[in-house]
Write an enzyme that holds these catalytic residues in place. Structure first.
Site, mmCIF file in Angstrom:
data_model
loop_
_atom_site.group_PDB
_atom_site.id
_atom_site.type_symbol
_atom_site.label_atom_id
_atom_site.label_comp_id
_atom_site.label_asym_id
_atom_site.label_seq_id
_atom_site.Cartn_x
_atom_site.Cartn_y
_atom_site.Cartn_z
ATOM 1 N N CYS A 1 0.852 -1.189 0.000
ATOM 2 C CA CYS A 1 0.000 0.000 0.000
ATOM 3 C C CYS A 1 0.894 1.248 0.000
ATOM 4 O O CYS A 1 2.089 1.151 0.176
ATOM 5 C CB CYS A 1 -0.881 0.002 1.235
ATOM 6 S SG CYS A 1 -1.707 -1.565 1.511
ATOM 7 N N ARG B 1 1.691 0.933 -6.027
ATOM 8 C CA ARG B 1 1.922 0.084 -4.856
ATOM 9 C C ARG B 1 0.630 -0.556 -4.357
ATOM 10 O O ARG B 1 0.649 -1.371 -3.448
ATOM 11 C CB ARG B 1 2.504 0.918 -3.740
ATOM 12 C CG ARG B 1 3.751 1.563 -4.216
ATOM 13 C CD ARG B 1 4.662 1.838 -3.087
ATOM 14 N NE ARG B 1 5.989 1.590 -3.549
ATOM 15 C CZ ARG B 1 6.865 0.820 -2.935
ATOM 16 N NH1 ARG B 1 6.553 0.202 -1.841
ATOM 17 N NH2 ARG B 1 8.055 0.666 -3.432
ATOM 18 N N TRP C 1 -3.843 -2.001 -1.116
ATOM 19 C CA TRP C 1 -3.854 -3.315 -1.774
ATOM 20 C C TRP C 1 -4.352 -4.271 -0.705
ATOM 21 O O TRP C 1 -3.677 -4.527 0.289
ATOM 22 C CB TRP C 1 -2.456 -3.672 -2.242
ATOM 23 C CG TRP C 1 -2.373 -4.904 -3.071
ATOM 24 C CD1 TRP C 1 -2.648 -5.027 -4.398
ATOM 25 C CD2 TRP C 1 -1.958 -6.197 -2.624
ATOM 26 N NE1 TRP C 1 -2.430 -6.318 -4.803
ATOM 27 C CE2 TRP C 1 -2.010 -7.060 -3.739
ATOM 28 C CE3 TRP C 1 -1.549 -6.720 -1.406
ATOM 29 C CZ2 TRP C 1 -1.672 -8.402 -3.669
ATOM 30 C CZ3 TRP C 1 -1.215 -8.057 -1.322
ATOM 31 C CH2 TRP C 1 -1.279 -8.891 -2.451
ATOM 32 N N ASN D 1 0.478 0.534 6.505
ATOM 33 C CA ASN D 1 0.940 -0.539 5.614
ATOM 34 C C ASN D 1 1.483 -1.651 6.498
ATOM 35 O O ASN D 1 2.178 -1.362 7.470
ATOM 36 C CB ASN D 1 2.089 -0.068 4.725
ATOM 37 C CG ASN D 1 1.654 0.962 3.719
ATOM 38 O OD1 ASN D 1 0.474 1.176 3.510
ATOM 39 N ND2 ASN D 1 2.625 1.622 3.103
ATOM 40 N N GLY D 2 1.221 -2.896 6.143
ATOM 41 C CA GLY D 2 1.738 -4.016 6.932
ATOM 42 C C GLY D 2 0.608 -4.865 7.475
ATOM 43 O O GLY D 2 -0.538 -4.768 7.004
ATOM 44 N N GLU E 1 10.681 -16.567 -17.145
ATOM 45 C CA GLU E 1 10.429 -15.131 -16.992
ATOM 46 C C GLU E 1 9.467 -14.641 -18.086
ATOM 47 O O GLU E 1 8.589 -13.822 -17.828
ATOM 48 C CB GLU E 1 11.766 -14.367 -17.026
ATOM 49 C CG GLU E 1 11.654 -12.858 -17.107
ATOM 50 C CD GLU E 1 10.920 -12.203 -15.948
ATOM 51 O OE1 GLU E 1 10.588 -12.877 -14.957
ATOM 52 O OE2 GLU E 1 10.645 -10.989 -16.058
ATOM 53 N N LYS F 1 5.892 -12.867 -17.287
ATOM 54 C CA LYS F 1 5.560 -11.513 -17.738
ATOM 55 C C LYS F 1 4.246 -11.535 -18.494
ATOM 56 O O LYS F 1 3.386 -10.684 -18.298
ATOM 57 C CB LYS F 1 6.703 -10.990 -18.616
ATOM 58 C CG LYS F 1 6.946 -9.548 -18.555
ATOM 59 C CD LYS F 1 7.906 -9.084 -17.468
ATOM 60 C CE LYS F 1 7.600 -9.586 -16.102
ATOM 61 N NZ LYS F 1 8.670 -9.313 -15.143
ATOM 62 N N GLU G 1 1.223 -12.130 -16.062
ATOM 63 C CA GLU G 1 0.889 -11.097 -15.079
ATOM 64 C C GLU G 1 0.286 -9.856 -15.707
ATOM 65 O O GLU G 1 -0.561 -9.219 -15.085
ATOM 66 C CB GLU G 1 2.052 -10.798 -14.136
ATOM 67 C CG GLU G 1 3.096 -9.860 -14.570
ATOM 68 C CD GLU G 1 4.256 -9.752 -13.583
ATOM 69 O OE1 GLU G 1 4.020 -9.482 -12.405
ATOM 70 O OE2 GLU G 1 5.405 -9.912 -14.009
ATOM 71 N N HIS H 1 8.111 -35.363 -22.276
ATOM 72 C CA HIS H 1 7.799 -36.152 -21.081
ATOM 73 C C HIS H 1 6.429 -35.804 -20.516
ATOM 74 O O HIS H 1 6.139 -36.115 -19.362
ATOM 75 C CB HIS H 1 8.889 -35.966 -20.019
ATOM 76 C CG HIS H 1 10.230 -36.465 -20.462
ATOM 77 N ND1 HIS H 1 10.506 -37.809 -20.639
ATOM 78 C CD2 HIS H 1 11.371 -35.814 -20.809
ATOM 79 C CE1 HIS H 1 11.756 -37.961 -21.059
ATOM 80 N NE2 HIS H 1 12.292 -36.759 -21.175
ATOM 81 N N LYS I 1 3.112 -3.442 -6.617
ATOM 82 C CA LYS I 1 4.534 -3.431 -6.975
ATOM 83 C C LYS I 1 5.410 -4.225 -6.023
ATOM 84 O O LYS I 1 6.241 -4.989 -6.450
ATOM 85 C CB LYS I 1 5.036 -1.984 -7.069
ATOM 86 C CG LYS I 1 6.483 -1.870 -7.524
ATOM 87 C CD LYS I 1 6.683 -2.400 -8.927
ATOM 88 C CE LYS I 1 8.121 -2.350 -9.393
ATOM 89 N NZ LYS I 1 8.331 -3.199 -10.569
#
Ligand code: F6R
Length: 608
Positions: free
Chosen positions: A2, A27, A74, A100-101, A483, A487, A490, A506, A603
Site C-alpha cells: 500500500c 503500490r 492493496w 501498511n503491513g 520469466e 511476464k 501477469e 515427457h 509493486k
C-alpha cells in the site's frame, strides 16, 4: 504494497495528498482515502473503493486542512470497499490512522477494544490501531506518547501515519518492517512510504529505521525509539531524476522502462569493468579474494522475477566461476528450516529491497550465522541494509508493476559477480576479456532488439487471442522461458506455461495444438540442433511456433521468428528475454489490459 502520504505546513494538504497518492498508486490500487484536520476543528475524511482518480472526484472543494494523511490500498484483510479503505478512525473520530503491513494480533486486540466499547466499522486489522491509540490519548497526553504506548501492544509489521484532531500541529509516524520516509521542505514537511511521492517537493529525506517513530511538525521533526530515546538522523539527498517518475511521452511506464534498458544496463556496469585485468570491480561485496576462494557454493534467494533472474545468475556463476550455484524462491526457503552452511555464500535479490519473504529469508540466514550479499535496486531499502554487502543495480525507479529493467540489470549484476568470482578462480584472462567486451556491447544490442518493437506488436496481436502459450528453452534458455511466461500472464492474463524444451516430450507435448502456440528460445549455441528437433516435434503436432533466435529456423520449423543479436553464449539469455518483455507488453495492450497496474497485483509485496 500500500502507499502512505502525509503533509503538514502552511499550505492546504489535500493537493499534495492526492498527487502523492497518484504517484504511489502502483503500490496498491483497490481503494484510497484521505483525512485532513480542518481549520475549524475536527477531521474531514473521504475514502472510496477504486482508484485515486475516483477519490479525487469524491473530494469536495471545501476539503481543506493544513495537516493531512492519505493512503492507497492493496487489500489483505477484508475486500476492497469504502469501509475497508484507510484512514481508519476511533469512535470519537478524533484519531485517524493509515497503515501498511499486518497487525498479527488484531483479533485479540479487537476483542479487548470491543469489550471496552469500541465500535468497529471495517474488516481490517488497521482499524484496531485507531481505537488503540485513542484509548491511550487521554487528556493531556501527547500524541507521540499515545502512539508509542499503543504500538507497545501490537505484534506485526507496520508503517503508519497518525493524525489527531486535537493536536493538528503534528503527525506521528512509525516504522516496523514497512518503509516510512520523511521529506524536509521549507517550513513544511512531507511523509511517504516511498520517495517517488516526494521528489517533486523535496530531495532532502530521512528514512526511518525499523522500531523508530517520528513527530513531524511544519518546522521539522524529532525521531525516537519505541522506548522513547531520541535518535539523531541526518537527511540524505535523493539522486534519482524527477523524469524517472513520469511516463515521458510513452503510453505506459512499462514501455518506457523496457526502452530505458540500454541506459539502465550502462548504469549497472558503470565503473565496474576492469579491462586491464579482465574482471569486475565490486567493492561493495566486502569480501577479499582469499574469502571468496573459500566459498564452495552459492545460494540465490528472491521471489517472482527476482528468483528467475537468480536462476540466470546461478548459471552464470556456475559457468564462469565453476562454483555450484542454485536459485530458490525466498518465499519457500524461509519456511523449510534450511541448512545454512559456513562455506555457502547467500545472495538475496530484490528490486524494491522490501519484499517481506526475501527479507525474512535474509534474516533466517543471518540468524544462523550465514553470510548474505544483496543484489538490490533501491538504495537504503530494508534488504540492502540487512545484507553484509552487495551490489546496487542503479537501474532507476521501476514504477510499472511488472519488472523489466530491474530484471535485466539484475542479470547484468550477476554477470559482474560471476566474472569477478571466475577471475579469482579459473576463468582465463582471455575468457575474462571475452565477457568484458560482451558486457560492453549489451546496451547497443538491446537497442537493436527494441527497434523491433512494432514488428513484435504485430506478432503479439496475432498470438494474444490464443487460449494460452507454452514457453520453452533449454538450459540457459529455461529461465528465460520462465520469466517470459511470468511476464505474459501477469500483465495480459493469458495463461502461460514454461517448460525446459527437453521436458516437452515427457508430458506437456499433449497440450500442443494450434490454439496453444509455443514461444521457443533458440540460441545459436551447442544445443541448437536439440532445440530444432523439439521445434520439429511441435510442428508435427500442428503446433504454432514463434522462435526467438539468432538465426531464422527453416520455415517448416517456425511460423514466425524474432531475431536477436548474438552475444557470448553465457550472456545470450539476457538479450533473448527482451523480445519476451515486448511480446507481453504488446499482448496486454492488444487485449486492453491495464498494463501498469495489472489486476490483483501490486509493486512490492511487503506482507507474508
Ligand atoms: C514480476 C514482478 C514480481 C517481483 C517479485 C519480487 O514482474 O514484479 O514477481 O519480481 O514480487 O519483487 P522484488 O524484486 O521487489 O523483491
Amino acid at each position: 504494497m500500500c502507499g502512505i502520504v502525509a503533509y503538514i505546513g502552511p499550505k492546504d494538504a489535500t493537493p499534495f495528498l492526492l498527487e502523492g497518492l497518484a504517484r504511489l498508486e502502483y503500490r496498491g490500487y483497490d481503494s484510497a482515502g484521505v483525512a485532513v484536520a480542518g481549520r475549524t476543528g475536527g477531521l474531514k475524511v473521504r475514502k472510496v473503493k477504486g482508484r485515486v482518480a475516483d477519490l479525487a472526484a469524491a473530494v469536495p472543494a471545501r476539503f481543506k486542512g493544513a495537516t493531512g494523511i492519505g493512503h492507497t490500498r492493496w487489500a489483505t484483510h477484508g475486500v476492497p470497499s469504502d469501509a475497508n479503505a484507510h484512514p481508519h478512525l476511533d469512535n470519537a473520530e478524533r484519531i485517524a490512522v493509515v497503515h501498511n503491513g499486518i497487525i498479527e494480533n488484531a483479533d485479540e486486540l479487537r476483542a479487548k477494544l470491543a469489550a471496552d466499547g469500541a465500535v468497529f466499522r471495517s474488516e481490517t486489522d488497521t482499524e484496531v490501531l485507531g481505537h488503540l491509540i485513542a484509548a491511550h490519548a487521554a487528556e493531556g497526553v501527547e500524541l507521540e506518547e499515545a502512539v508509542r504506548a499503543a504500538l507497545g501492544k501490537v505484534v506485526g509489521t507496520y508503517g503508519i501515519a497518525v493524525l489527531d484532531a486535537e493536536q493538528p500541529d503534528r503527525i506521528v509516524v512509525a516504522r516496523n518492517g514497512s518503509p516510512i520516509v520523511l521529506g524536509i521542505g521549507e517550513k513544511e514537511m512531507f511523509v511517504a512510504s516511498d520517495v517517488s511521492a516526494l521528489v517533486r517537493y523535496t530531495r532532502q529525506v530521512v528514512h526511518l529505521e525499523d522500531g523508530e517513530l517520528a513527530t513531524v511538525r511544519s518546522d521539522g521533526f524529532r525521531t525516537f525509539t519505541e522506548d522513547a530515546r531520541t535518535t539523531h538522523r541526518q537527511p540524505s539527498t535523493v539522486d534519482w531524476e524527477i523524469d524517472s517518475y513520469d511516463t515521458g511521452g510513452y503510453e505506459h511506464f512499462l514501455l518506457k522502462e523496457i526502452h530505458e534498458q540500454p541506459g539502465s544496463v550502462e548504469r549497472t556496469l558503470g565503473g565496474r569493468l576492469d579491462e586491464r585485468f579482465a574482471t569486475a570491480h565490486l567493492g561493495g561485496l566486502n569480501l577479499d579474494a582469499r574469502e571468496l576462494r573459500e566459498i564452495r557454493r552459492v545460494k540465490i534467494l528472491g521471489c517472482g522475477s527476482a528468483y528467475y533472474a537468480g536462476e540466470m545468475g546461478a548459471q552464470l556463476i556456475e559457468e564462469l566461476a565453476r562454483i555450484p550455484a542454485h536459485s530458490e524462491p525466498a518465499s519457500e526457503f524461509r519456511y523449510r528450516n534450511p541448512v545454512i552452511e559456513a562455506d555457502t555464500l547467500y545472495i538475496a535479490v530484490s528490486q524494491s529491497g522490501e519484499t517481506y519473504d526475501t527479507l525474512a529469508a535474509v534474516q533466517e540466514v543471518k540468524r544462523k550465522g550465514g553470510r548474505v550479499l544483496g543484489v538490490v535496486n533501491t538504495v537504503g531499502s530494508a534488504i540492502a541494509r540487512e545484507c553484509d554487502g552487495g551490489i546496487y543495480l542503479h537501474a532507476g525507479p521501476e514504477i510499472s508493476v511488472a519488472s523489466t529493467k530491474a530484471f535485466t540489470s539484475t542479470v547484468v549484476a550477476f554477470a559482474l559477480i560471476a566474472l569477478h568470482f571466475g577471475r579469482i578462480h579459473d576463468l582465463s584472462p582471455a575468457d575474462g576479456r571475452r565477457i568484458v567486451s560482451a558486457l560492453k556491447a549489451l546496451p547497443d544490442q538491446i537497442r537493436e532488439v527494441l527497434a523491433q518493437s512494432d514488428a513484435i506488436a504485430e506478432l503479439a496481436a496475432e498470438y494474444a487471442g490464443s487460449e494460452g502459450m507454452m514457453f520453452i528453452g533449454r538450459v540457459r534458455g529455461y529461465p528465460v522461458a520462465r520469466e517470459g511466461a511470468q511476464k505474459l500472464k501477469e500483465i495480459s492474463y493469458v495463461h502461460a506455461e514454461a517448460y525446459p524444451a527437453s521436458e516437452l516430450k515427457h508430458g506437456p507435448l499433449a497440450l500442443i495444438s494450434p490454439e496453444l502456440p509455443t514461444i521457443a528460445l533458440v540460441p545459436d549455441d551447442e544445443l541448437l540442433d536439440k532445440n530444432l528437433t523439439t521445434l520439429g516435434e511441435i510442428k508435427a503436432r500442428s503446433g504454432r511456433v514463434l522462435a526467438v533466435a539468432h538465426r531464422r529456423p527453416e520455415a517448416k520449423l517456425a511460423d514466425h521468428c524474432v531475431l536477436v543479436p548474438k552475444s557470448e553464449p553465457e550472456l545470450d539469455p539476457l538479450l533473448l528475454n527482451i523480445p519476451l518483455q515486448l511480446l507481453a507488453y504488446h499482448a496486454a495492450v492488444a487485449l486492453g489490459r491495464d498494463v501498469d497496474k495489472p489486476r490483483n497485483l501490486a509493486k512490492s509485496v511487503t506482507v507474508e
